[in-house]
Design a protein around this motif. Structure first.
Motif, PDB file in Angstrom:
ATOM      1  N   ARG A  10     -61.787 -19.870 110.209  1.00  0.00           N
ATOM      2  CA  ARG A  10     -62.923 -19.511 109.358  1.00  0.00           C
ATOM      3  C   ARG A  10     -63.331 -18.053 109.549  1.00  0.00           C
ATOM      4  O   ARG A  10     -63.799 -17.404 108.624  1.00  0.00           O
ATOM      5  N   LYS A  11     -63.160 -17.542 110.731  1.00  0.00           N
ATOM      6  CA  LYS A  11     -63.568 -16.168 111.042  1.00  0.00           C
ATOM      7  C   LYS A  11     -62.655 -15.143 110.362  1.00  0.00           C
ATOM      8  O   LYS A  11     -63.047 -13.999 110.162  1.00  0.00           O
ATOM      9  N   ALA A  12     -61.451 -15.550 109.984  1.00  0.00           N
ATOM     10  CA  ALA A  12     -60.471 -14.618 109.428  1.00  0.00           C
ATOM     11  C   ALA A  12     -60.964 -13.983 108.137  1.00  0.00           C
ATOM     12  O   ALA A  12     -60.837 -12.772 107.956  1.00  0.00           O
ATOM     13  N   ARG A  13     -61.530 -14.762 107.245  1.00  0.00           N
ATOM     14  CA  ARG A  13     -61.986 -14.214 105.964  1.00  0.00           C
ATOM     15  C   ARG A  13     -63.226 -13.342 106.142  1.00  0.00           C
ATOM     16  O   ARG A  13     -63.537 -12.537 105.284  1.00  0.00           O
ATOM     17  N   HIS A  14     -63.923 -13.507 107.247  1.00  0.00           N
ATOM     18  CA  HIS A  14     -65.069 -12.651 107.542  1.00  0.00           C
ATOM     19  C   HIS A  14     -64.616 -11.319 108.132  1.00  0.00           C
ATOM     20  O   HIS A  14     -65.174 -10.268 107.804  1.00  0.00           O
ATOM     21  N   ASP A  15     -63.619 -11.346 108.999  1.00  0.00           N
ATOM     22  CA  ASP A  15     -63.175 -10.137 109.692  1.00  0.00           C
ATOM     23  C   ASP A  15     -62.102  -9.362 108.939  1.00  0.00           C
ATOM     24  O   ASP A  15     -61.887  -8.183 109.228  1.00  0.00           O
ATOM     25  N   TYR A  16     -61.403 -10.005 108.011  1.00  0.00           N
ATOM     26  CA  TYR A  16     -60.281  -9.370 107.327  1.00  0.00           C
ATOM     27  C   TYR A  16     -60.388  -9.567 105.817  1.00  0.00           C
ATOM     28  O   TYR A  16     -60.952 -10.547 105.348  1.00  0.00           O
ATOM     29  N   THR A  17     -59.763  -8.646 105.086  1.00  0.00           N
ATOM     30  CA  THR A  17     -59.551  -8.821 103.661  1.00  0.00           C
ATOM     31  C   THR A  17     -58.137  -9.372 103.507  1.00  0.00           C
ATOM     32  O   THR A  17     -57.176  -8.733 103.947  1.00  0.00           O
ATOM     33  N   ILE A  18     -58.004 -10.541 102.915  1.00  0.00           N
ATOM     34  CA  ILE A  18     -56.697 -11.182 102.769  1.00  0.00           C
ATOM     35  C   ILE A  18     -56.040 -10.632 101.506  1.00  0.00           C
ATOM     36  O   ILE A  18     -56.547 -10.815 100.407  1.00  0.00           O
ATOM     37  N   LEU A  19     -54.897  -9.975 101.686  1.00  0.00           N
ATOM     38  CA  LEU A  19     -54.189  -9.370 100.559  1.00  0.00           C
ATOM     39  C   LEU A  19     -53.219 -10.341  99.907  1.00  0.00           C
ATOM     40  O   LEU A  19     -53.030 -10.322  98.690  1.00  0.00           O
ATOM     41  N   GLU A  20     -52.592 -11.192 100.718  1.00  0.00           N
ATOM     42  CA  GLU A  20     -51.551 -12.101 100.232  1.00  0.00           C
ATOM     43  C   GLU A  20     -51.414 -13.238 101.235  1.00  0.00           C
ATOM     44  O   GLU A  20     -51.722 -13.061 102.415  1.00  0.00           O
ATOM     45  N   THR A  21     -50.945 -14.401 100.774  1.00  0.00           N
ATOM     46  CA  THR A  21     -50.699 -15.520 101.685  1.00  0.00           C
ATOM     47  C   THR A  21     -49.275 -16.018 101.533  1.00  0.00           C
ATOM     48  O   THR A  21     -48.696 -15.942 100.447  1.00  0.00           O
ATOM     49  N   VAL A  22     -48.735 -16.528 102.651  1.00  0.00           N
ATOM     50  CA  VAL A  22     -47.370 -17.053 102.681  1.00  0.00           C
ATOM     51  C   VAL A  22     -47.382 -18.337 103.498  1.00  0.00           C
ATOM     52  O   VAL A  22     -48.006 -18.395 104.563  1.00  0.00           O
ATOM     53  N   GLU A  23     -46.702 -19.368 103.004  1.00  0.00           N
ATOM     54  CA  GLU A  23     -46.587 -20.620 103.735  1.00  0.00           C
ATOM     55  C   GLU A  23     -45.335 -20.589 104.607  1.00  0.00           C
ATOM     56  O   GLU A  23     -44.287 -20.134 104.160  1.00  0.00           O
ATOM     57  N   ALA A  24     -45.460 -21.079 105.841  1.00  0.00           N
ATOM     58  CA  ALA A  24     -44.320 -21.096 106.758  1.00  0.00           C
ATOM     59  C   ALA A  24     -44.354 -22.381 107.574  1.00  0.00           C
ATOM     60  O   ALA A  24     -45.420 -22.920 107.868  1.00  0.00           O
ATOM     61  N   GLY A  25     -43.176 -22.849 107.949  1.00  0.00           N
ATOM     62  CA  GLY A  25     -43.073 -23.976 108.860  1.00  0.00           C
ATOM     63  C   GLY A  25     -43.155 -23.474 110.288  1.00  0.00           C
ATOM     64  O   GLY A  25     -42.995 -22.287 110.555  1.00  0.00           O
ATOM     65  N   ILE A  26     -43.406 -24.383 111.233  1.00  0.00           N
ATOM     66  CA  ILE A  26     -43.513 -24.009 112.642  1.00  0.00           C
ATOM     67  C   ILE A  26     -42.493 -24.821 113.424  1.00  0.00           C
ATOM     68  O   ILE A  26     -42.366 -26.028 113.221  1.00  0.00           O
ATOM     69  N   VAL A  27     -41.779 -24.181 114.353  1.00  0.00           N
ATOM     70  CA  VAL A  27     -40.863 -24.884 115.248  1.00  0.00           C
ATOM     71  C   VAL A  27     -41.704 -25.420 116.401  1.00  0.00           C
ATOM     72  O   VAL A  27     -42.295 -24.642 117.159  1.00  0.00           O
ATOM     73  N   LEU A  28     -41.773 -26.745 116.534  1.00  0.00           N
ATOM     74  CA  LEU A  28     -42.616 -27.389 117.536  1.00  0.00           C
ATOM     75  C   LEU A  28     -41.819 -28.369 118.378  1.00  0.00           C
ATOM     76  O   LEU A  28     -40.783 -28.875 117.948  1.00  0.00           O
ATOM     77  N   THR A  29     -42.327 -28.654 119.571  1.00  0.00           N
ATOM     78  CA  THR A  29     -41.749 -29.713 120.407  1.00  0.00           C
ATOM     79  C   THR A  29     -42.455 -31.020 120.058  1.00  0.00           C
ATOM     80  O   THR A  29     -43.430 -31.036 119.311  1.00  0.00           O
ATOM     81  N   GLY A  30     -41.987 -32.115 120.634  1.00  0.00           N
ATOM     82  CA  GLY A  30     -42.545 -33.429 120.325  1.00  0.00           C
ATOM     83  C   GLY A  30     -44.005 -33.576 120.682  1.00  0.00           C
ATOM     84  O   GLY A  30     -44.800 -34.116 119.916  1.00  0.00           O
ATOM     85  N   THR A  31     -44.401 -33.071 121.857  1.00  0.00           N
ATOM     86  CA  THR A  31     -45.803 -33.212 122.251  1.00  0.00           C
ATOM     87  C   THR A  31     -46.711 -32.282 121.458  1.00  0.00           C
ATOM     88  O   THR A  31     -47.883 -32.577 121.267  1.00  0.00           O
ATOM     89  N   GLU A  32     -46.174 -31.154 120.980  1.00  0.00           N
ATOM     90  CA  GLU A  32     -46.990 -30.231 120.193  1.00  0.00           C
ATOM     91  C   GLU A  32     -47.385 -30.827 118.852  1.00  0.00           C
ATOM     92  O   GLU A  32     -48.549 -30.738 118.446  1.00  0.00           O
ATOM     93  N   ILE A  33     -46.451 -31.446 118.155  1.00  0.00           N
ATOM     94  CA  ILE A  33     -46.775 -32.026 116.851  1.00  0.00           C
ATOM     95  C   ILE A  33     -47.754 -33.184 117.005  1.00  0.00           C
ATOM     96  O   ILE A  33     -48.649 -33.369 116.178  1.00  0.00           O
ATOM     97  N   LYS A  34     -47.636 -33.920 118.108  1.00  0.00           N
ATOM     98  CA  LYS A  34     -48.580 -35.014 118.342  1.00  0.00           C
ATOM     99  C   LYS A  34     -49.979 -34.475 118.608  1.00  0.00           C
ATOM    100  O   LYS A  34     -50.973 -35.037 118.150  1.00  0.00           O
ATOM    101  N   SER A  35     -50.069 -33.370 119.337  1.00  0.00           N
ATOM    102  CA  SER A  35     -51.369 -32.748 119.584  1.00  0.00           C
ATOM    103  C   SER A  35     -51.965 -32.185 118.301  1.00  0.00           C
ATOM    104  O   SER A  35     -53.174 -32.273 118.076  1.00  0.00           O
ATOM    105  N   ILE A  36     -51.120 -31.596 117.450  1.00  0.00           N
ATOM    106  CA  ILE A  36     -51.610 -31.055 116.182  1.00  0.00           C
ATOM    107  C   ILE A  36     -52.145 -32.170 115.304  1.00  0.00           C
ATOM    108  O   ILE A  36     -53.213 -32.051 114.708  1.00  0.00           O
ATOM    109  N   ARG A  37     -51.424 -33.266 115.236  1.00  0.00           N
ATOM    110  CA  ARG A  37     -51.910 -34.398 114.422  1.00  0.00           C
ATOM    111  C   ARG A  37     -53.221 -34.950 114.958  1.00  0.00           C
ATOM    112  O   ARG A  37     -54.025 -35.492 114.205  1.00  0.00           O
ATOM    113  N   ALA A  38     -53.446 -34.803 116.279  1.00  0.00           N
ATOM    114  CA  ALA A  38     -54.708 -35.238 116.876  1.00  0.00           C
ATOM    115  C   ALA A  38     -55.805 -34.191 116.685  1.00  0.00           C
ATOM    116  O   ALA A  38     -56.948 -34.414 117.076  1.00  0.00           O
TER     117      ALA A  38
END
Length: 153
Positions: A14-42
Protein backbone atom coordinates in the motif's frame (compact mmCIF):
# COMPACT_ATOMS: atom_id res chain seq x y z
CA UNK A 1 -5.70 -5.91 -13.48
CA UNK A 2 -8.97 -4.13 -14.24
CA UNK A 3 -12.02 -6.33 -13.95
CA UNK A 4 -10.25 -8.85 -11.72
CA UNK A 5 -11.58 -9.93 -8.37
CA UNK A 6 -9.36 -8.98 -5.43
CA UNK A 7 -10.26 -12.19 -3.62
CA UNK A 8 -7.09 -13.91 -4.80
CA UNK A 9 -4.78 -11.05 -3.68
CA UNK A 10 -2.58 -12.31 -0.86
CA UNK A 11 -0.53 -9.17 -0.08
CA UNK A 12 -0.37 -5.56 -1.26
CA UNK A 13 2.28 -2.89 -0.97
CA UNK A 14 0.00 0.00 0.00
CA UNK A 15 2.88 2.37 0.72
CA UNK A 16 4.25 1.98 -2.82
CA UNK A 17 1.64 4.19 -4.50
CA UNK A 18 2.23 6.83 -1.83
CA UNK A 19 6.02 6.87 -2.15
CA UNK A 20 6.33 6.25 -5.90
CA UNK A 21 4.70 7.20 -9.17
CA UNK A 22 3.94 3.93 -10.98
CA UNK A 23 4.83 4.27 -14.66
CA UNK A 24 4.09 0.72 -15.82
CA UNK A 25 3.23 -2.70 -14.37
CA UNK A 26 4.40 -6.19 -15.33
CA UNK A 27 3.16 -9.56 -14.09
CA UNK A 28 5.78 -12.17 -13.19
CA UNK A 29 5.85 -15.62 -11.66
CA UNK A 30 8.01 -16.41 -8.62
CA UNK A 31 10.29 -19.43 -8.16
CA UNK A 32 9.35 -20.78 -4.71
CA UNK A 33 10.08 -23.80 -2.54
CA UNK A 34 7.32 -25.97 -1.09
CA UNK A 35 7.19 -24.29 2.31
CA UNK A 36 7.24 -20.81 0.75
CA UNK A 37 4.11 -21.33 -1.33
CA UNK A 38 2.34 -22.77 1.71
CA UNK A 39 3.29 -19.71 3.75
CA UNK A 40 2.11 -17.39 0.97
CA UNK A 41 -1.25 -19.14 0.79
CA UNK A 42 -1.50 -18.66 4.56
CA UNK A 43 -0.90 -14.92 4.02
CA UNK A 44 2.51 -14.77 5.72
CA UNK A 45 4.20 -12.41 3.24
CA UNK A 46 5.35 -8.80 3.56
CA UNK A 47 6.18 -6.65 0.49
CA UNK A 48 6.97 -3.45 2.40
CA UNK A 49 10.73 -3.14 1.76
CA UNK A 50 10.85 -5.26 -1.38
CA UNK A 51 12.47 -4.39 -4.68
CA UNK A 52 13.47 -6.18 -7.87
CA UNK A 53 16.78 -6.21 -9.72
CA UNK A 54 17.96 -7.58 -13.03
CA UNK A 55 21.29 -9.43 -13.10
CA UNK A 56 22.74 -11.32 -16.05
CA UNK A 57 19.45 -11.30 -17.94
CA UNK A 58 17.40 -12.64 -15.02
CA UNK A 59 15.07 -10.78 -12.64
CA UNK A 60 15.24 -11.28 -8.87
CA UNK A 61 13.00 -10.18 -6.01
CA UNK A 62 14.82 -8.97 -2.87
CA UNK A 63 13.78 -8.10 0.72
CA UNK A 64 10.34 -9.69 0.44
CA UNK A 65 9.73 -11.44 3.74
CA UNK A 66 7.91 -14.78 3.54
CA UNK A 67 7.43 -16.10 7.07
CA UNK A 68 8.35 -19.63 8.14
CA UNK A 69 5.74 -22.30 7.51
CA UNK A 70 4.26 -23.46 10.81
CA UNK A 71 4.37 -27.17 10.01
CA UNK A 72 7.76 -26.93 8.28
CA UNK A 73 10.70 -28.82 9.73
CA UNK A 74 14.44 -28.50 9.06
CA UNK A 75 13.62 -27.96 5.37
CA UNK A 76 12.03 -24.57 6.10
CA UNK A 77 13.17 -21.68 3.91
CA UNK A 78 15.18 -18.51 4.55
CA UNK A 79 12.58 -15.72 4.93
CA UNK A 80 14.53 -13.00 3.11
CA UNK A 81 16.30 -14.90 0.33
CA UNK A 82 16.42 -13.50 -3.21
CA UNK A 83 13.75 -15.16 -5.35
CA UNK A 84 13.97 -15.51 -9.10
CA UNK A 85 11.16 -13.98 -11.16
CA UNK A 86 9.80 -15.79 -14.20
CA UNK A 87 9.42 -13.41 -17.12
CA UNK A 88 9.85 -13.50 -20.87
CA UNK A 89 13.17 -12.29 -22.25
CA UNK A 90 11.51 -9.47 -24.12
CA UNK A 91 9.93 -8.20 -20.88
CA UNK A 92 13.27 -8.36 -19.07
CA UNK A 93 15.02 -6.41 -21.84
CA UNK A 94 12.26 -3.81 -21.73
CA UNK A 95 12.69 -3.47 -17.94
CA UNK A 96 16.46 -3.13 -18.35
CA UNK A 97 15.83 -0.16 -20.66
CA UNK A 98 13.39 1.39 -18.19
CA UNK A 99 15.69 1.02 -15.15
CA UNK A 100 18.62 2.67 -16.95
CA UNK A 101 16.76 5.98 -16.53
CA UNK A 102 17.63 8.14 -13.53
CA UNK A 103 15.51 7.55 -10.43
CA UNK A 104 13.53 4.55 -11.77
CA UNK A 105 13.28 1.34 -9.76
CA UNK A 106 11.29 -1.91 -9.75
CA UNK A 107 9.02 -2.56 -6.77
CA UNK A 108 6.48 -5.31 -6.00
CA UNK A 109 2.93 -3.96 -5.83
CA UNK A 110 0.93 -7.09 -4.98
CA UNK A 111 1.19 -10.86 -4.73
CA UNK A 112 -1.74 -13.01 -5.76
CA UNK A 113 -2.64 -16.56 -6.74
CA UNK A 114 -3.58 -17.08 -10.40
CA UNK A 115 -4.49 -20.56 -11.68
CA UNK A 116 -2.79 -22.10 -8.63
CA UNK A 117 0.50 -20.23 -9.12
CA UNK A 118 1.86 -17.30 -7.10
CA UNK A 119 2.29 -14.18 -9.22
CA UNK A 120 3.74 -10.79 -8.38
CA UNK A 121 2.80 -7.49 -9.99
CA UNK A 122 6.01 -5.51 -10.48
CA UNK A 123 5.78 -1.75 -10.90
CA UNK A 124 8.26 0.40 -12.76
CA UNK A 125 8.35 3.30 -10.33
CA UNK A 126 9.84 6.75 -9.98
CA UNK A 127 10.26 8.16 -6.46
CA UNK A 128 8.07 11.07 -5.37
CA UNK A 129 9.32 14.18 -3.62
CA UNK A 130 7.69 15.32 -0.38
CA UNK A 131 5.73 18.10 -2.10
CA UNK A 132 4.37 15.58 -4.65
CA UNK A 133 3.04 13.43 -1.79
CA UNK A 134 1.34 16.43 -0.17
CA UNK A 135 -0.22 17.45 -3.48
CA UNK A 136 -1.59 13.93 -4.01
CA UNK A 137 -3.16 13.98 -0.54
CA UNK A 138 -4.80 17.35 -1.28
CA UNK A 139 -6.14 16.05 -4.61
CA UNK A 140 -7.59 12.95 -2.91
CA UNK A 141 -9.27 15.07 -0.24
CA UNK A 142 -10.83 17.36 -2.88
CA UNK A 143 -12.09 14.38 -4.89
CA UNK A 144 -13.55 12.86 -1.73
CA UNK A 145 -15.43 16.10 -0.97
CA UNK A 146 -16.78 16.26 -4.55
CA UNK A 147 -17.97 12.64 -4.31
CA UNK A 148 -19.71 13.38 -1.00
CA UNK A 149 -21.41 16.44 -2.46
CA UNK A 150 -22.61 14.51 -5.51
CA UNK A 151 -23.82 11.63 -3.34
CA UNK A 152 -25.89 13.90 -1.08
CA UNK A 153 -27.73 15.47 -4.03
Amino acid sequence: MKGKKDSNVIAQNRKARHDYTILETVEAGIVLTGTEIKSIRAGRINLKDGFATIRQGEAYLHNVHIGHYEQGNQFNHDPLRARKLLMKKRQIHQLIGETKKQGVTLIPLRVYIKNGFAKVLIGVAKGKKQYDKREDLKRKAINREVERALKSR
